[in-house]
Design a protein around this motif. Structure first.
Motif, PDB file in Angstrom:
ATOM      1  N   UNK A 192       0.821  -1.202   0.000  1.00 12.63           N
ATOM      2  CA  UNK A 192       0.000   0.000   0.000  1.00 12.63           C
ATOM      3  C   UNK A 192       0.859   1.257   0.000  1.00 12.63           C
ATOM      4  N   UNK A 193       1.979   1.198   0.733  1.00 13.73           N
ATOM      5  CA  UNK A 193       2.826   2.385   0.839  1.00 13.73           C
ATOM      6  C   UNK A 193       3.485   2.755  -0.475  1.00 13.73           C
ATOM      7  N   UNK A 194       3.505   1.836  -1.438  1.00 15.34           N
ATOM      8  CA  UNK A 194       4.152   2.130  -2.714  1.00 15.34           C
ATOM      9  C   UNK A 194       3.358   3.145  -3.522  1.00 15.34           C
ATOM     10  N   UNK A 195       2.035   3.100  -3.417  1.00 10.99           N
ATOM     11  CA  UNK A 195       1.195   3.899  -4.301  1.00 10.99           C
ATOM     12  C   UNK A 195       0.848   5.278  -3.759  1.00 10.99           C
ATOM     13  N   UNK A 196       1.307   5.614  -2.567  1.00 11.46           N
ATOM     14  CA  UNK A 196       0.998   6.927  -2.004  1.00 11.46           C
ATOM     15  C   UNK A 196       2.208   7.854  -2.159  1.00 11.46           C
ATOM     16  N   UNK A 197       1.969   9.131  -1.984  1.00 10.23           N
ATOM     17  CA  UNK A 197       3.059  10.102  -2.091  1.00 10.23           C
ATOM     18  C   UNK A 197       4.061   9.908  -0.963  1.00 10.23           C
ATOM     19  N   UNK A 198       5.314  10.259  -1.247  1.00 13.56           N
ATOM     20  CA  UNK A 198       6.390  10.123  -0.268  1.00 13.56           C
ATOM     21  C   UNK A 198       6.931  11.496   0.128  1.00 13.56           C
ATOM     22  N   UNK A 199       7.384  11.590   1.356  1.00 14.10           N
ATOM     23  CA  UNK A 199       8.005  12.805   1.878  1.00 14.10           C
ATOM     24  C   UNK A 199       9.442  12.508   2.268  1.00 14.10           C
ATOM     25  N   UNK A 200      10.286  13.526   2.237  1.00 13.01           N
ATOM     26  CA  UNK A 200      11.683  13.331   2.635  1.00 13.01           C
ATOM     27  C   UNK A 200      11.756  13.106   4.139  1.00 13.01           C
ATOM     28  N   UNK A 201      12.473  12.054   4.538  1.00 12.58           N
ATOM     29  CA  UNK A 201      12.662  11.753   5.960  1.00 12.58           C
ATOM     30  C   UNK A 201      13.952  12.388   6.473  1.00 12.58           C
ATOM     31  N   UNK A 202      15.038  12.245   5.723  1.00  9.13           N
ATOM     32  CA  UNK A 202      16.305  12.856   6.107  1.00  9.13           C
ATOM     33  C   UNK A 202      17.273  12.809   4.936  1.00  9.13           C
ATOM     34  N   UNK A 203      18.346  13.571   5.029  1.00  8.97           N
ATOM     35  CA  UNK A 203      19.409  13.576   4.027  1.00  8.97           C
ATOM     36  C   UNK A 203      20.743  13.738   4.734  1.00  8.97           C
ATOM     37  N   UNK A 204      21.681  12.872   4.419  1.00 10.54           N
ATOM     38  CA  UNK A 204      23.030  12.943   4.992  1.00 10.54           C
ATOM     39  C   UNK A 204      23.956  13.612   3.983  1.00 10.54           C
ATOM     40  N   UNK A 205      24.577  14.687   4.401  1.00 10.51           N
ATOM     41  CA  UNK A 205      25.451  15.455   3.524  1.00 10.51           C
ATOM     42  C   UNK A 205      26.894  15.355   4.007  1.00 10.51           C
ATOM     43  N   UNK A 206      27.865  15.414   3.087  1.00  7.51           N
ATOM     44  CA  UNK A 206      29.271  15.389   3.508  1.00  7.51           C
ATOM     45  C   UNK A 206      29.613  16.647   4.298  1.00  7.51           C
ATOM     46  N   UNK A 207      30.523  16.519   5.227  1.00 10.82           N
ATOM     47  CA  UNK A 207      30.915  17.666   6.051  1.00 10.82           C
ATOM     48  C   UNK A 207      31.538  18.765   5.220  1.00 10.82           C
ATOM     49  N   UNK A 208      32.207  18.385   4.138  1.00  9.66           N
ATOM     50  CA  UNK A 208      32.820  19.365   3.238  1.00  9.66           C
ATOM     51  C   UNK A 208      32.810  18.802   1.831  1.00  9.66           C
ATOM     52  N   UNK A 209      32.868  19.699   0.860  1.00  6.39           N
ATOM     53  CA  UNK A 209      32.886  19.264  -0.529  1.00  6.39           C
ATOM     54  C   UNK A 209      34.164  18.477  -0.791  1.00  6.39           C
ATOM     55  N   UNK A 210      34.076  17.406  -1.611  1.00  4.03           N
ATOM     56  CA  UNK A 210      35.276  16.628  -1.909  1.00  4.03           C
ATOM     57  C   UNK A 210      36.363  17.498  -2.533  1.00  4.03           C
ATOM     58  N   UNK A 211      37.584  17.235  -2.171  1.00  2.00           N
ATOM     59  CA  UNK A 211      38.694  17.979  -2.741  1.00  2.00           C
ATOM     60  C   UNK A 211      38.815  17.672  -4.230  1.00  2.00           C
ATOM     61  N   UNK A 212      39.404  18.580  -4.937  1.00  2.00           N
ATOM     62  CA  UNK A 212      39.568  18.413  -6.377  1.00  2.00           C
ATOM     63  C   UNK A 212      40.335  17.125  -6.671  1.00  2.00           C
TER      64      UNK A 212
END
Length: 581
Positions: A192-212
């Motif tokens: 049932x959960x497949x056919x309903x709309x989804x909301x963002x629960x969380x996002x993990x971001x890097x502490x800093x942008x990767x070095x070149x």
């Protein structure tokens, strides 16, 4: 791992953004005469999201972003899970022979009804069978007034028995058909959960942008009961499934070591396996194997697969109570609990080069030895003891060979021309063998990344291969399934979504395809049932999801859909969504 016999190899495109997608634009698929072809109707606002398959039609040209309306979150209606219509089953009507006494109101059914109504109810100790009811009917007919002759009665009774048999058989067929569809992962099993709309629960971001110059490519991931694990050049990191907060980081086996691989799954005791390079140099050997206790995030033990200082590739897998690694020159197994050496296989000849992987109870290798005939061979080992189970020669003189799966045993070969590319599959004992062309009528199967890749594009369910079929000239894309015992297509269903789509998983008896966000279409997942290819469109993901779903590994569990982007610089380290309500 593919082996290049010509010294040249194509480079994978890197980097993703919303307007310039990772996957190639689909081509026009081959004609509708192919094997159970189904076409989904064009997606329009306000339409239900499940429709009966329709005849093939040409899709109107996409008007382009400039002519599309702005995205409206209410575009998606909540789909209703598909229920196959069932036509009423009617028994054949037998012609009634002339009766010797055809008085009005004196037919057997009327007489039987009158007789039953006149008699008091008789208690029964068990439910009457069809035979019992037939006997009662015959008795009531014989005892009724103006009853037909015995000859007419026998003829009518025989016709009634035949009709009853047809009705019972038809009913059993309908019930069996519905049961098989559900067991095979048909529409009845859609969560049932497949056919309903989804909301963002969380996002993990890097502490800093990767070095070149730092490679941020995903090399593997696990979805655990309470965490999701990502491995890339920064290390092996776990994030809580509930809120995405970091929980543990695996210490490298030696200082400066960089992850270069992860087992596709974790064993029943919670042990996974990671591969490491000894340095950040991409040409250094990927030859250190660490068993990972996923409960604590610590290494249980570390073993060298090879002591070479040169470039060296490998894949690793956890099979029940053992860890199996396949390197460029050997396959080795250790006890998962303590790292005890179990067996090593070096090939069937001299100076052998190997590649491949393991799953279930089988290790499948591509083997090339200096003295082997033919030079390229598919080899299957028993994972329990490392002994040879069977081998088959690859007589098409391939340019490269990639093991896509161990159970079932499937390899991809490429040739001098795209038309020479082939998929070969074998049964558990090496027979039967099936051959599938990768390119057919200008369309190509998306099979470049198999079960041992961090972001696979082809998936396997028992003896069925599932992926997408697309071309290079912007034609439509289709979801397809092939029978690995015969090499023939099982079904093909055209993809109705606009924009880019990608196969991202196999779940609950269905292939999952991800669609990216457009001005008139939210990002979403679609299911294609393994049994028959019937499509069900899932609920929309929040605005701003962009092409995240098609740009990495999609896993689901614990009430969440987790995405591990292939490149963290574009979409972060990991993200999770959950169904609304």
């Amino acid at each position: 791992m593919a082996q290049d016999h010509s010294g040249t190899a194509g480079q994978e495109p890197v980097g993703y953004d919303y307007q310039q997608g990772w996957y190639p634009t689909p081509q026009q698929p081959y004609g509708d005469q192919a094997y159970g072809y189904q076409e989904q109707p064009q997606w329009q606002p306000g339409m239900p999201q499940q429709r009966e398959p329709e005849q093939y039609y040409q899709q109107p040209a996409d008007p382009g972003y400039g002519q599309q309306e702005l995205y409206a979150p209410q575009y998606y209606e909540q789909p209703v899970p598909y229920e196959a219509p069932t036509a009423p089953v009617e028994p054949p009507v037998a012609p009634e022979p002339p009766s010797a006494d055809p008085g009005p109101g004196s037919g057997p059914v009327v007489a039987a009804a009158a007789a039953v109504a006149a008699e008091p109810p008789v208690p029964r100790q068990r439910k009457a069978s069809p035979a019992d009811r037939l006997k009662d009917l015959a008795a009531s007919v014989i005892s009724g007034e103006h009853a037909p002759s015995k000859r007419a009665l026998l003829i009518r009774a025989g016709a009634g028995v035949a009709a009853l048999g047809v009705l019972i058989a038809a009913g059993a067929t309908v019930v069996a058909g519905r049961s098989d569809q559900s067991a095979a992962g048909g529409p009845a099993e859609i969560p049932r959960t497949f056919t309903v709309e989804h909301a963002k629960a969380w996002a993990a971001q890097p502490a800093a942008a990767p070095a070149a110059g730092v490679d941020d490519t995903l090399v593997g991931g696990w979805l655990l009961a309470d965490a999701v694990v990502r491995a890339d050049s920064t290390g092996v990191h776990a994030y809580a499934l509930a809120d995405g907060k970091p929980t543990w980081t695996l210490a490298p086996p030696v200082e400066g070591a960089i992850p270069c691989g992860l087992s596709p799954t974790v064993g029943p005791a919670g042990i996974g396996a990671a591969l490491f390079r000894v340095s950040a140099d991409p040409k250094s050997a990927c030859a250190l194997v660490s068993a990972v206790d996923t409960k604590s995030g610590k290494a249980a033990w570390t073993k060298p697969l090879s002591d070479t200082k040169d470039a060296y590739g490998a894949h690793v897998a956890v099979l029940d109570d053992k860890v199996v690694a396949v390197g460029d020159d050997r396959a080795t197994a250790w006890a998962a609990a303590d790292g005890k050496d179990l067996w090593t296989y070096g090939g069937q000849g001299k100076f052998c080069t190997l590649s491949g992987g393991a799953s279930g109870k089988t290790v499948v290798l591509h083997s090339t030895c200096a003295d082997s005939v033919p030079a390229d061979q598919a080899v299957a080992l028993n994972a329990e003891d490392g002994k040879l189970h069977w081998w088959r020669g690859l007589n098409n003189q391939p340019k490269t060979v990639t093991v896509l799966s161990a159970e079932p045993a499937v390899v991809l070969t490429t040739g001098a021309q795209p038309a020479d590319d082939r998929i070969f599959a074998w049964g558990a004992t090496g027979d039967p063998a099936a051959e599938i062309p990768v390119v057919t009528e200008g369309a190509r199967l998306d099979v470049s990344r198999g079960s041992f890749d961090a972001t696979p594009t082809v998936f396997f369910h028992e003896q069925t291969l599932l992926t997408t079929l697309s071309g290079a000239d912007g034609g439509k894309q289709s979801a397809v399934a092939y029978d690995l015992t015969t090499g023939k297509p099982r079904w093909r269903t055209a993809v109705a979504e606009k924009g880019k789509t990608a196969p991202v998983g196999l779940e609950n008896g269905a292939l999952l395809l991800a669609g990216d966000e457009r001005l008139d279409q939210p990002a979403h997942l679609s299911r294609y049932a393994v049994a028959d290819g019937r499509a069900t469109t899932g609920g929309g993901y929040p605005q701003g999801t962009g092409s995240l779903l098609i740009s990495g590994r999609v896993l689901s569990g614990g009430g969440k859909v987790v995405v591990l982007p292939e490149h963290s610089a574009n979409f972060g380290l990991a993200g999770a969504f959950q169904a609304k309500g």
